[in-house]
Design an enzyme around this catalytic site. Structure first.
Site: not given
Lengths: 661, 661
Positions: A300-302
């Protein structure tokens, strides 16, 4: 005769059953529970079942205060076969339970089914007029979804192994069956690696689980029919890895453990083979610790800024035809999926990993919602819902209860597509909880989610859910959670020289804000202690909920509601007098004053109701405006007490509209 | 400058100090407690001290909710030397503590002294306006008596090892230093003997301490500066021994474990040499487990009927010139004392063992009173007071607090004789407590006894004691006791479908009766569960005590007592409305009704006070009569709520005597 008695779910009979079984057919009579109580297996049995039976006897003893000496089998466990040795996705968890005056019987196809039945039996015991008893009943039960999880983030705040064990007991009590262990993040790497020891040595401030502890947790969970899925979040959320192994990162470093909350730049370097060689070794080591076939890689949320700033990575991406960050992450995931497969594991990750080129076995855990989940399912992937189940938002239990994995966009799916939606997971991210407060933010709300995932889709009555949730909350206390214990302890610590019970009156009337309300309230980080009033206060006030209900009943018919009237008067009086007793000079000053004002308004309104008079319109209007002001949070806390007072006021005003002025 | 500040003991400054130190000299400023807090030794140190320092850091963290990461030494421990390796009678327990804004220092001659000082430091931390702090102070402290004990009877009800450990933590917290372990009685033999395994195998229903557990308890106690004295009660109170070894008894048997309470006939046969051979082997085995030089042989309440009914014993007595049972017991004791001496132990026993022919080292523990103690002391024996410290009587803490080993007949003793009075022991016999309720009957009262035995004789202010006792009670909760935790849990269990908080209002206003009030209330035995309201209710109500004080202050000057007025009104309102909420149909019906009547009387009286009117005399008289009825116990519980209401009523009547009629 199969009879589904939904309408009875609002009766006190079902006080502590959660999740509600598929079929409940009450009969007459009851089985007395006394000191001769014993449990015995007939049919298949093994050490796991024997341990569960011993735990049940201990629990019945704790629930009842009866010194159980055994001697007479009151409950027979009829288990047909072992079932999978390690709890398996989709295994048969069904059971039947029959209670008569003479005895009780749980029959199940597998040990796991028997475990589920024993939890129901424990919940079914109640205090009757002659002492503790289990009423005669026939129950048939099986889960709606096979994947019913709880994720705990142990990275942002450290959770000692005792926290995990007691949460596993609680999960088992409400028939959750997947513990998702979020073991690494920017703020820490929490599991011992012997191949890469600098991961935990430099990445955890010394707070990590040894491999022995991990094995103990896995075994403890197995005993309770709970799968354990580890998560090592990658390629973002990996700052803590880079403290010891900066060569894994996309920028040169050096790196330090992240102390703040948010999304940060450090990201794994997807362009170098040594990254994958490292992951191969690490995942190989970790895979051996966790028997479950699924392995969670986060995803997630790279934050792609390190990738875009690196000319080497950009050149590599161009060479490989990876046109943007999403494509790069897709490449990374396919490589990681291959590594997982080599070690016998199947990938699961957050929405962001979704990519049509991944293997169809891959499971997507959706924090984005049912639409995202439906797309994945249509594309042939398995999915889990976590959107709407984020416990760190501190929403009321009714909010989570209303979220269904098969609602909304999922309604249009074909039967086959729907079958790929395996269930859901409640998630607790730990920016604003520590080992002392986590239980009170996870529980009892997670029990409402457990019911959504286990019980038939038609079980939706919110009042019934709340009635049972109160009982379940107490039961979870007996099971070993500290959500109620720590509430008291924290309030007493905060009270100092002030009367602790007055502080408790204020806390009982308050609700803590979730992540959205705290994020910008002050500068939080992992170094800030979570020991203020907001940390002690609960996400949802039982007191206020009861007051709301009492207010509605008093308005509906004042003649038949003597006990509700008494409850309202008692609590409103306590509120009205509380500021004089507590007199806080700190951040609680405003809340405390407001509570006493609300108490006075409520008492005055009750008096109008008692006299059968409508309050003067101008007065009502003035009070409603005052209440409007009091809804605004202070000290990161909402004064929930305004709700029943508003109900009373609005009800009294309508009660005899056009009345005296 | 030495300054003893008794007059300050009523100030909130000393909120949690119990027992009160000999000398307390406050200074200005305070040491902030934050996450950098660390403790370090300079001078002598060893593993025991290091473990204690780690426990202190953990405790500070629990008390404050601060995640302590250390780094800055806030507290230095200056210990001159080890002192005795195993805690010894009369060892130097003194310490000094200095706190300034810059840091704190505890200096002590021995490790035990340092342990005592660290407990004071933990108590001294409080919540200031800027957060947690230790105010600047100079303290000098040393105990008044060297023997400050707590006896727990683990025979009549089984107390698992966890109960013992948490009580040891609590003892250490209030500087008690002797744990007297009553291990055998008619109802059980609770310690593993490898030489005579039928003792525990047939005499304990399987509930006994293994020798490994005993060693663990002894070591745990040593770590906290607490001596452990085992008691094997003989020659009476020995039925449980005879189940496995009937040949020890004076009558032929067979014997069964005694399930009832009282004094029973089975008694050891003092006439046969094999009895002494058995005791020699058993005491030899037990002596090796307990490092302390004292060994308790009980000796109380010997019922001589088996002796008088046995012609063999009568003949033997005649041959040996033993003219009565007392003489026979004297002979038995002298033989046992010799066996003890052979194994390096000194005898201690109850009053009944007193006999001028025993060795002068023998210590007498007096349940009979100071006169008995004074006689023993005059005869040259050492003595301990337990009369007045029987916690199973459930007297108010003020009662125990008022009992002094050197009061009454002891006042006429010479200095040398007084020096032989070593101190005292609080005693908890377990007819009416089990592992769930024992903490709430021992604590916090035992802390008041601890103060009597540690602090200077002049520390006697009861109000100050109670103020501090409330804080200490909370502190003991943090230390690990379950007296408050189990109160909540038991009430919730009892509440069933009734509102648990309403049941708590009733329990908060009630006081459980002790052994005298329960003995004849119904047929009790070890098979009767202790899970009723009386078992949950406390011996003494904090709520009522606060109400009494508030009532006195309101009567003294209504203008300056707004917060007391608010407290009275809030609690009286809650009482008045409670019966409508709780509506119990069981044994609590009468108590619940009475509480609501008391609430209404109290509210009415407050209203008269507010108006400055005296209530009509006839009305007052009528209410006082009604209250008189309500004083009578019901369901083995006293409704303590009558006390503040009576104070208000009597005060209001006097307030304006001859006023309006």
């Amino acid at each position: 005769m199969r009879k589904v008695l939904w309408f009875l779910t609002t009766s006190p009979m079902f006080a502590a059953l959660m999740p509600m079984p598929s079929t409940v057919v009450p009969a007459s009579g009851a089985l007395r529970i006394d000191s001769s109580f014993a449990v015995q297996a007939r049919g298949y049995s093994d050490a796991r079942l024997e341990r569960a039976m011993r735990r049940l006897v201990d629990r019945v003893s704790r629930q009842t205060g009866i010194g159980i000496r055994g001697g007479k089998t009151a409950l027979w466990i009829e288990c047909a076969a072992r079932g999978p040795e390690y709890p398996a996705l989709g295994e048969n968890e069904s059971y039947r339970m029959d209670v008569t005056e003479e005895g009780a019987r749980i029959s199940a196809a597998t040990v796991t089914g028997a475990l589920r039945g024993m939890e129901t039996f424990a919940e079914w015991i109640e205090l009757g007029s002659q002492g503790f008893e289990a009423r005669a009943v026939h129950i048939e039960d099986a889960p709606r979804f096979p994947w019913r999880g709880l994720m705990l983030d142990v990275a942002r705040h450290w959770m000692p192994v005792g926290v995990i064990l007691r949460n596993l007991d609680a999960m088992a009590a409400v028939k959750l069956n997947v513990f998702h262990w979020h073991l690494s993040d920017d703020q820490a790497f929490r599991i011992e690696s012997r191949r890469f020891p600098r991961l935990q040595q430099l990445g955890s401030d010394g707070h990590f689980y040894t491999q022995d502890e991990v094995r103990r947790v896995v075994e403890y969970a197995r005993d309770r029919g709970v799968r354990v899925i580890p998560e090592l979040d990658m390629p973002g959320h990996t700052t803590s890895w880079f403290v010891g192994y900066p060569e894994l990162a996309s920028a040169p470093g050096p790196y330090q453990i992240e102390r703040n909350w948010g999304i940060f730049q450090p990201t794994m370097d997807p362009s170098r083979e040594r990254t994958y060689a490292f992951l191969d070794e690490l995942i190989g080591e970790m895979a051996a610790l966790f028997p479950d076939p699924y392995f969670h890689v986060g995803g997630d949320e790279v934050n792609a800024s390190e990738w875009t700033q690196s000319t080497a990575i950009q050149a590599w991406a161009a060479r490989n035809g990876l046109k943007d960050a999403h494509a790069i992450q897709g490449y990374f995931n396919r490589r990681v999926a291959k590594i997982l497969a080599k070690h016998g594991k199947t990938m699961i990750g957050w929405d962001e990993i979704f990519d049509a080129r991944l293997d169809r076995e891959t499971a997507i855990q959706s924090w984005r919602g049912q639409a995202s989940l439906a797309s994945a399912s249509r594309a042939g992937y398995r999915g889990l819902l976590s959107f709407g189940y984020y416990l760190d938002h501190l929403e009321p239990a009714s909010f989570h209860y209303g979220v269904d994995p098969l609602d909304g966009p999922a309604r249009d799916l074909s039967a086959g597509e729907r079958a790929r939606i395996l269930g859901g997971e409640a998630c607790m991210w730990s920016e604003y909880v520590d080992s002392e407060t986590i239980d009170s933010r996870v529980w009892p709300s997670a029990a409402a989610i457990a019911e959504r995932l286990w019980s038939p889709a038609g079980v939706r009555d919110v009042d019934s859910m709340y009635d049972r949730l109160e009982s379940v909350s107490r039961m979870l206390d007996q099971v070993g959670l500290e959500h109620r214990l720590n509430y008291e302890a924290m309030l007493e610590r905060l009270a100092g020289e002030r009367p602790a019970d007055a502080l408790r009156v204020l806390a009982d009337a308050s609700e803590a804000l979730g992540i959205a309300g705290r994020r910008n309230a002050r500068h939080y980080s992992s170094l800030v202690d979570l020991n203020r009033f907001v940390d002690a206060a609960r996400p949802e006030s039982e007191t206020v909920r009861r007051m709301e209900r009492a207010a509605r009943r008093v308005l509906a018919g004042p003649d038949e509601s003597a006990s509700e009237m008494a409850e309202l008067r008692a609590t409103l009086s306590a509120w009205a007098d509380n500021d004089a007793r507590l007199a806080p000079k700190d951040e609680l000053a405003g809340l405390s004053k407001n509570l006493s004002v609300l108490g006075s308004i409520g008492l005055r309104t009750l008096e109008y109701l008692r006299l059968g008079q409508a309050p003067p319109q101008a007065w009502t209007q003035q009070q409603l405006e005052a209440i409007g002001e009091m809804e605004k949070p202070q000290a990161e806390v909402r004064l929930a007490a305004f709700r029943p007072v508003r109900i009373l006021l609005e009800g009294a005003a309508q009660h005899s509209t056009g009345g005296n002025k």
